[in-house]
Design a protein around this motif. Structure first.
Motif, mmCIF file in Angstrom:
data_model
loop_
_atom_site.group_PDB
_atom_site.id
_atom_site.type_symbol
_atom_site.label_atom_id
_atom_site.label_comp_id
_atom_site.label_asym_id
_atom_site.label_seq_id
_atom_site.Cartn_x
_atom_site.Cartn_y
_atom_site.Cartn_z
ATOM 1 N N SER A 111 0.836 -1.197 0.000
ATOM 2 C CA SER A 111 0.000 0.000 0.000
ATOM 3 C C SER A 111 0.869 1.243 0.000
ATOM 4 O O SER A 111 2.028 1.211 0.426
ATOM 5 C CB SER A 111 -0.940 0.027 1.213
ATOM 6 O OG SER A 111 -0.221 0.309 2.398
ATOM 7 N N ARG A 112 0.288 2.328 -0.478
ATOM 8 C CA ARG A 112 0.943 3.639 -0.462
ATOM 9 C C ARG A 112 -0.076 4.671 -0.026
ATOM 10 O O ARG A 112 -1.295 4.467 -0.166
ATOM 11 C CB ARG A 112 1.511 4.008 -1.834
ATOM 12 C CG ARG A 112 2.626 3.114 -2.331
ATOM 13 C CD ARG A 112 3.156 3.599 -3.661
ATOM 14 N NE ARG A 112 3.757 4.928 -3.546
ATOM 15 C CZ ARG A 112 4.114 5.679 -4.586
ATOM 16 N NH1 ARG A 112 3.890 5.257 -5.822
ATOM 17 N NH2 ARG A 112 4.665 6.869 -4.391
ATOM 18 N N ALA A 113 0.435 5.780 0.529
ATOM 19 C CA ALA A 113 -0.464 6.827 1.034
ATOM 20 C C ALA A 113 0.078 8.192 0.668
ATOM 21 O O ALA A 113 1.298 8.379 0.522
ATOM 22 C CB ALA A 113 -0.626 6.705 2.552
ATOM 23 N N TRP A 114 -0.841 9.145 0.542
ATOM 24 C CA TRP A 114 -0.476 10.521 0.221
ATOM 25 C C TRP A 114 -1.304 11.473 1.082
ATOM 26 O O TRP A 114 -2.477 11.200 1.392
ATOM 27 C CB TRP A 114 -0.755 10.837 -1.247
ATOM 28 C CG TRP A 114 0.073 10.082 -2.225
ATOM 29 C CD1 TRP A 114 1.211 10.476 -2.849
ATOM 30 C CD2 TRP A 114 -0.215 8.763 -2.733
ATOM 31 N NE1 TRP A 114 1.670 9.488 -3.693
ATOM 32 C CE2 TRP A 114 0.821 8.421 -3.643
ATOM 33 C CE3 TRP A 114 -1.229 7.836 -2.491
ATOM 34 C CZ2 TRP A 114 0.858 7.212 -4.324
ATOM 35 C CZ3 TRP A 114 -1.185 6.620 -3.154
ATOM 36 C CH2 TRP A 114 -0.157 6.322 -4.059
ATOM 37 N N ILE A 115 -0.700 12.568 1.468
ATOM 38 C CA ILE A 115 -1.407 13.663 2.137
ATOM 39 C C ILE A 115 -1.218 14.907 1.289
ATOM 40 O O ILE A 115 -0.087 15.338 1.057
ATOM 41 C CB ILE A 115 -0.873 13.898 3.560
ATOM 42 C CG1 ILE A 115 -1.139 12.671 4.437
ATOM 43 C CG2 ILE A 115 -1.519 15.142 4.175
ATOM 44 C CD1 ILE A 115 -0.528 12.777 5.830
ATOM 45 N N ASN A 116 -2.310 15.446 0.794
ATOM 46 C CA ASN A 116 -2.266 16.609 -0.101
ATOM 47 C C ASN A 116 -1.305 16.378 -1.269
ATOM 48 O O ASN A 116 -0.529 17.262 -1.650
ATOM 49 C CB ASN A 116 -1.876 17.867 0.678
ATOM 50 C CG ASN A 116 -3.013 18.384 1.524
ATOM 51 O OD1 ASN A 116 -4.177 18.166 1.214
ATOM 52 N ND2 ASN A 116 -2.683 19.076 2.613
#
Length: 563
Positions: A111-116
C-alpha cells in the motif's frame, strides 16, 4: 469536517463517491450490503493495517480518498503546517482550508499513502487522522479505548487548560535543570581541563585580537615592508610638486596664472580660468602638507619590521592551532573564558542545582495537585452525566465511572500526577471494568455515544463516526439514540451506520447502500436519498421486504416527528 469520500474497487464496491455536510448523516442498507465498508474505508485512511483482501475481486488495487475542510484554528491544519504538508493559503475569503488523504492498497498486499498529494507514511496518516475523525464501534477503531484519549477528553470536559499548561511548564523546567546537572556530573574531574584551557586562554590573551587592531597590524606591516619605496616616492613627488630646486608644478601654475592675468582685460573668460588655477594651487599646497606628514611617518626600521613579522607569525600560528581564521580568534578566546568560568564554578553550580531541582519538583507538585483537583471534580460530573445517558440508551442499571490512578513515575510528568481509566458496568450488580475490555461492540458504541453527548463534543476532533451504534436495541431506545446523535450533530459532524429506522429518521442527510449481482459478481452501490426516497427506505427498514401501507405511514410519522 469530512467533505467528500471516494471509494474505488474496495471490497464489493466498484466505485462510490459521497459528499458530506454538517450535522448527522445516516447510512442504511440491507444486511450484508456493505454499510460498514464506508467506516472501514475511513479506518484505512486513518492508518489501519491493510491487506490484499480489501481489494475487489479482479481489480489490481483499491483506491480510497477523503477530502476534509479545515478552519484556520484547526489542530489538523497546524499539524499539516508543522509537517510542511499543507496546501498553501486555502480559501482566505471564507477562511477554509482543504486536506486530502489518499491511500492505495494493491492486490499483492502493498500500500501507499499521500497527504495533499505528497507521499506519507502510515504513522503520519494515523497522526493526522487522529485530529480529523473518531470512529466509534469496533474495538480496533475505538478512539476512546486509548487512555491518552480518555485523559484528553476528561481535561477538555473539565476545562483544565490553564492548570495543564502550568504542570507542563513546571515539568519542563525540572527536566532542563536535571539535564544541566547530569551534564556537569558527566564532566567528572575537570582540573586537567581547566589547566589546559588556562594555557590556551593565556596564549590568546597576550595578543590584541580585535578587528581594528588586526587591521592596523597588517597595515603597519605593509608600510614597513615597503618603507624604502614609499620614502623614495614621497621625496620625488614633493620635489615635482613644490621643490626649491628645479622646475615644479607649483611654480609652473603661478607662472601661467600671471601670464593670463596680464591679458585677461581683453578676454573676461580668462578670469574664470585663473580662478580654477588658484583652486588647483590651493589643492597642491594641501597635498604637499599631507605628503610632508606622511614622509615624516616613514622610516626604514629593521627592528620594528622584525617585531611586526613576529607578531603576525604568532597570530598565524594561533589561527592554525585553533583551526579558525584570525578574525575569529577573539571569539575563540571569549568562548574559552566562558567555559573556564563555568568549570571553575561547577561545584558551586551543582549545589545551586540541587536546591533549584528540589524547588522545581515542589512547584510541579503544587501545580499537579491543582490539576488533579480539577480532574476529580470533572470526573465525578462526567461520570454522573454519562451514567444517566447510558440508562436512556437501553442499558438500565449500567454505570460509568472514571478512575484516576496515580502515576508511579518519580519524574514530574507534563500530563500531571494521574492517569484516567474509563470504567463501565453494563448491567446492575456487575463490577465496573475498563472500557477497553467491554465485549459487546453495540454496548461499546452506545457507551461511547453517551460519553460524547455528556461531554458535548468537547474533544477537538470535528468528525465522529458511529458504526452500528444501535445494535441490539429497538423501539423507544432506538429513538433516543437517534435524538442523541442528532444533538451531537449540532456541535460536531456525525456519521452513523444504522439499521434502525428510528435512528435513520433523525439524520440531516441519508445514504442507502444496496447490493446487486452484476456480471456474476455481487457489487454494492451507494445512493443519496431525497425526501421521497428516505420515506421509502424507512418503510423498508420498518416493514422488511414487503412494503405495506402501514410501514409507509409509520415512516411518514417518523420523519414528521423529527421535523
Amino acid at each position: 469536517m469530512l467533505a467528500h469520500l471516494a471509494i474505488k474497487d474496495f471490497a464489493v464496491v466498484r466505485s462510490a463517491e459521497l459528499d458530506f455536510g454538517r450535522g448527522l448523516t445516516v447510512i442504511s442498507g440491507e444486511t450484508g450490503a456493505g454499510k460498514s465498508l464506508l467506516v472501514d474505508a475511513l479506518g484505512l485512511l486513518s492508518g489501519l493495517r491493510a491487506d490484499s483482501g480489501v481489494v475487489r475481486h479482479g481489480a489490481e488495487r483499491a483506491e480510497l480518498t477523503a477530502q476534509f475542510a479545515l478552519d484556520d484554528a484547526s489542530p489538523a491544519l497546524a499539524w499539516l503546517r508543522e509537517n510542511e504538508l499543507d496546501e498553501g493559503d486555502g480559501d482566505l475569503a471564507c477562511q477554509w482550508f482543504t486536506c486530502q488523504i489518499r491511500r492505495v492498497i494493491r492486490a499483492d498486499g502493498g500500500s501507499r499513502a499521500w497527504i495533499n498529494g505528497r507521499p506519507a507514511t502510515v504513522t503520519q496518516l494515523a497522526e493526522l487522522a487522529g485530529l480529523l475523525v473518531e470512529i466509534h464501534g469496533q474495538h480496533e477503531h475505538q478512539a476512546l479505548l486509548a487512555r491518552a484519549s480518555q485523559l484528553a477528553l476528561l481535561d477538555a470536559y473539565g476545562r483544565t487548560e490553564h492548570e495543564l499548561a502550568a504542570v507542563a511548564g513546571a515539568a519542563r523546567a525540572w527536566s532542563e535543570l536535571t539535564q544541566e546537572r547530569a551534564t556537569l556530573l558527566a564532566q567528572g574531574d575537570v582540573s586537567d581541563r581547566i589547566s589546559w584551557l588556562e594555557h590556551q586562554f593565556a596564549e590568546l590573551d597576550r595578543e590584541t585580537l580585535d578587528a581594528d587592531s588586526l587591521a592596523k597590524l597588517h597595515a603597519d606591516h605593509r608600510r614597513h615592508a615597503h618603507a624604502a619605496g614609499l620614502i623614495a616616492a614621497c621625496d620625488s613627488a614633493f620635489a615635482q610638486l613644490g621643490g626649491d630646486e628645479g622646475p615644479s608644478l607649483t611654480r609652473a601654475l603661478h607662472h601661467v596664472r600671471g601670464e593670463l592675468q596680464r591679458v585677461a582685460e581683453h578676454e573676461p573668460r580668462l578670469n574664470d580660468i585663473g580662478a580654477m588655477l588658484d583652486e588647483a594651487a590651493i589643492q597642491i599646497d594641501e597635498a604637499l602638507v599631507l605628503l610632508d606628514r606622511v614622509r615624516g611617518d616613514l622610516d626604514v626600521d629593521p627592528d620594528a619590521f622584525a617585531s611586526l613579522e613576529r607578531r603576525i607569525g604568532r597570530i598565524h600560528e594561533l589561527s592554525r592551532k585553533h583551526r579558525v581564521p584570525a578574525e575569529q580568534l577573539a571569539g575563540q578566546r571569549d568562548s574559552i573564558a566562558e567555559e573556564l568560568e563555568r568549570l571553575r564554578g561547577a561545584d558551586e553550580r551543582l549545589q545551586q542545582l540541587d536546591a533549584e531541582i528540589a524547588g522545581a519538583h515542589a512547584h510541579w507538585r503544587t501545580a499537579a495537585d491543582a490539576l488533579g483537583a480539577r480532574r476529580r471534580t470533572a470526573a465525578e460530573a462526567l461520570s454522573k452525566d454519562t451514567t444517566a445517558l447510558i440508562g436512556e440508551l437501553g442499558m438500565g442499571g449500567g454505570r460509568f465511572e472514571i478512575a484516576l490512578e496515580p502515576n508511579d513515575s518519580e519524574r514530574p510528568d507534563p500530563q500531571g500526577a494521574e492517569r484516567a481509566e474509563f470504567l463501565v458496568a453494563a448491567n446492575l450488580g456487575q463490577p465496573p471494568r475498563p472500557l477497553r475490555k467491554v465485549a459487546s461492540g453495540g454496548e461499546l458504541s452506545r457507551i461511547s455515544l453517551a460519553i460524547e453527548v455528556a461531554a458535548l463534543g468537547l474533544d477537538a476532533v470535528p468528525t465522529m463516526v458511529f458504526d452500528e451504534v444501535d445494535s441490539g436495541i429497538g423501539g423507544g431506545v432506538a429513538e433516543i439514540v437517534g435524538q442523541k446523535l442528532r444533538a451531537l450533530g449540532a456541535s460536531r459532524q456525525v456519521l452513523c451506520v444504522t439499521h434502525q429506522p428510528q435512528v435513520a429518521a433523525q439524520g440531516h442527510a441519508h445514504y442507502r447502500v444496496s447490493k446487486a449481482a452484476s456480471e456474476g459478481v455481487t457489487q454494492s452501490a451507494v445512493q443519496s436519498l431525497d425526501a421521497k426516497q428516505r420515506e421509502e427506505e424507512l418503510a423498508r427498514m420498518l416493514g422488511g421486504v414487503e412494503m405495506t401501507r402501514e410501514a409507509r405511514a409509520a415512516a411518514k410519522r417518523l420523519l414528521a416527528d423529527v421535523e
